[in-house]
Design an enzyme around this catalytic site. Structure first.
Site, PDB file in Angstrom:
ATOM      1  N   ASP A 176      26.667  14.242  47.448  1.00  0.00           N
ATOM      2  CA  ASP A 176      26.375  15.257  47.451  1.00  0.00           C
ATOM      3  C   ASP A 176      28.369  15.890  47.901  1.00  0.00           C
ATOM      4  O   ASP A 176      27.684  16.970  48.666  1.00  0.00           O
ATOM      5  CB  ASP A 176      26.295  15.099  49.000  1.00  0.00           C
ATOM      6  N   ARG A 209      22.199  23.271  42.652  1.00  0.00           N
ATOM      7  CA  ARG A 209      23.921  22.815  43.117  1.00  0.00           C
ATOM      8  C   ARG A 209      25.021  23.781  42.266  1.00  0.00           C
ATOM      9  O   ARG A 209      25.805  23.810  42.541  1.00  0.00           O
ATOM     10  CB  ARG A 209      24.351  22.309  44.186  1.00  0.00           C
ATOM     11  N   GLY A 235      14.243  15.496  51.198  1.00  0.00           N
ATOM     12  CA  GLY A 235      13.672  14.801  50.239  1.00  0.00           C
ATOM     13  C   GLY A 235      14.455  13.420  50.768  1.00  0.00           C
ATOM     14  O   GLY A 235      13.096  12.567  50.473  1.00  0.00           O
ATOM     15  N   SER A 278      19.703   6.948  42.027  1.00  0.00           N
ATOM     16  CA  SER A 278      18.879   8.070  43.824  1.00  0.00           C
ATOM     17  C   SER A 278      18.694   6.603  44.220  1.00  0.00           C
ATOM     18  O   SER A 278      17.705   5.572  43.960  1.00  0.00           O
ATOM     19  CB  SER A 278      17.815   8.207  42.704  1.00  0.00           C
TER      20      SER A 278
HETATM   21  C1  S3P Z   1      20.635   9.552  50.181  1.00  0.00           C
HETATM   22  C2  S3P Z   1      20.324  10.225  48.469  1.00  0.00           C
HETATM   23  C3  S3P Z   1      21.240  11.088  47.559  1.00  0.00           C
HETATM   24  C4  S3P Z   1      21.727  11.904  48.587  1.00  0.00           C
HETATM   25  C5  S3P Z   1      20.901  12.621  49.336  1.00  0.00           C
HETATM   26  C6  S3P Z   1      20.474  11.280  50.456  1.00  0.00           C
HETATM   27  C7  S3P Z   1      19.693   8.763  50.664  1.00  0.00           C
HETATM   28  O1  S3P Z   1      20.034  11.196  46.791  1.00  0.00           O
HETATM   29  O2  S3P Z   1      21.606  12.948  47.476  1.00  0.00           O
HETATM   30  O3  S3P Z   1      21.932  13.523  49.859  1.00  0.00           O
HETATM   31  O4  S3P Z   1      20.145   9.126  51.965  1.00  0.00           O
HETATM   32  O5  S3P Z   1      19.143   7.956  50.181  1.00  0.00           O
HETATM   33  P1  S3P Z   1      19.315  11.130  45.477  1.00  0.00           P
HETATM   34  O6  S3P Z   1      18.703   9.129  45.759  1.00  0.00           O
HETATM   35  O7  S3P Z   1      18.557  11.824  44.756  1.00  0.00           O
HETATM   36  O8  S3P Z   1      20.407  11.004  44.562  1.00  0.00           O
END
Ligand code: S3P
Length: 429
Positions: A314, A345, A93, A166
């Protein structure tokens, strides 16, 4: 591959864990759009970060992996080439959302997709602000889902309030913002990890913060840097939790990133009574780093809610495991974002821990956990989600009888070598 876990007695010893996933992704992305060489030490060779490397290689960036470091030969902010094939982010993601910000500003069109989990995860949260900046983004289901086609365009700066806390969405807008013609102001509803801001500043961009607003100024050029990636606190969390629930444990986890936007898990476990101390605190490439010592003490249930949630997003699955062995009830609220991670989750943890005999209930935004019930070994599903697999492995250490984690080997996504390190420090019953 399925993984068999036998109950453990204590964990003792000193551990080095692999590099931080968030920082590793960002080091490749910024290295690729900077001028000159970026040398990265401690890079996480997990599948997610390798997906980021593969995407930038497809855009003409020379990335060389040696046993000691990763070397990125950046071509400058305008130096990416149109990819000849579809960019594939695998399960990551962070890769898809952050790259969308960069692709939105290019003078070419690209198509980006990922595995079946990625194709279900919401992308409108990134596409909406990027479209407001001028990008053209078309996806499945009214632009909400990958595969996505991104037609880059000259971007304009925007003022944008994030509807969800986020770091991926924030970072995507920041990366588009450095290419924009005016400044971009992002308001975050609550603090999220700030690795993009820290690293971009070290590459020469002008990023400011006023309260909950991030001010991104257009950048002319970024300059390649030397980066040392600390160990990932999200990976350390499995050992922190294990030592907090296995009597007699005493573990030292060396060289872990302890940026305050990531240490919610330490704060939450300490509130439950855990004995966790930070030793040898220092600074590495602008990031706070320390060795973490954890000694077993009994835990008490707490209510976890509000601004701490994004600071341990996480780690909530493994926090839930620790709560199973605390005295009394633990309530997790405001954690609905967990439903749109690599798997749902909340549902995954509740369903699988119930198979082990846990007293745990799903709520619309979290879970309610009654501590102090004995677990029994069971066959449990990972949902191909690395954090579910590792959290269940820690629960299995405290169960009576062995457990099997179906497709437990998906841990390679963020933590290659997880089971080997666990085996080295665990004393079996
Ligand atoms: C992350 C942000 C978080 C986290 C992901 C890594 C990042 O996601 O859950 O594992 O590296 O910016 P969200 O921005 O969807 O909360």
């Amino acid at each position: 591959m399925d993984i068999r876990i036998h109950p453990g007695k204590t964990i003792k010893g000193s551990i080095n864990i692999p590099g931080d996933k968030s920082i590793s992704h960002r080091s490749i992305m910024l290295g690729a759009i900077a001028k000159g060489i970026t040398e990265i030490e401690g890079f996480l060779m997990g599948e997610d970060c390798l997906s980021t490397i593969s995407c930038f290689k497809k855009m003409g960036i020379d990335i060389h992996i040696t046993p000691e470091k990763v070397i990125v030969k950046g071509n400058g902010m305008k130096g990416l080439k149109a990819p000849e094939s579809i960019l594939d982010v695998g399960n990551s993601g962070t890769t898809i959302r952050l790259i969308m910000g960069i692709l939105s500003a290019q003078n070419f069109t690209s198509v980006i997709t990922g595995d079946s989990s990625i194709q279900k995860r919401p992308m409108d949260r990134v596409a909406i602000p990027l479209k407001e900046m001028g990008a053209k983004i078309i996806g499945k289901g009214n632009t909400t889902l990958a595969p996505l086609t991104i037609e880059g365009a000259p971007l304009k700066g925007i003022e944008y309030t994030l509807p969800v806390a986020s770091a991926q969405v924030k970072s995507s807008i920041i990366l588009a913002g450095i290419y924009a013609q005016e400044k971009t102001i992002i308001t975050e509803p609550s603090l999220t990890r700030d690795h993009t801001e820290i690293m971009l500043s070290s590459f020469g961009a002008s990023i400011g913060r006023e309260g909950n607003k991030i001010i991104v100024n257009p950048a002319e050029e970024l300059t390649g840097q030397k980066i040392s990636v600390p160990g990932d606190i999200s990976s350390a969390a499995y050992f922190i939790a294990a030592a907090s629930i296995l009597e007699g444990s005493d573990v030292l986890i060396k060289n872990v990133g302890v940026n305050p936007t990531r240490t919610g898990i330490i704060k939450a476990l300490k509130e439950m009574g855990a004995d966790i101390s930070l030793l040898n605190e220092r600074n590495l490439s602008g990031e706070a780093v320390a060795d973490i010592r954890v000694r077993y003490t009994p835990l008490k249930g707490i209510t976890l809610s509000g601004d701490i949630i994004p600071l341990m997003i996480d780690e909530i699955p493994v926090f839930a495991v620790a709560a199973l062995f605390a005295e009394g009830k633990t309530i997790i609220k405001d954690a609905q974002e967990l439903k749109v991670k690599e798997s749902n989750r909340i549902a995954a943890m509740v369903t699988e821990l119930k198979k082990m005999g846990a007293n745990i209930e799903e709520t619309p935004d979290g879970m309610i956990i009654e501590g102090g019930f004995n677990l029994k070994g069971a066959s449990v599903e990972s949902y191909n989600d690395h954090r579910i697999a590792m959290s269940l492995a820690i629960a299995a250490l405290k169960a009576q009888g062995a457990s099997t984690i179906i497709n437990g080997s998906c841990t390679d996504i963020s933590f290659p070598g997880f089971y080997g390190i666990l085996e080295n420090v665990i004393t079996v019953k």
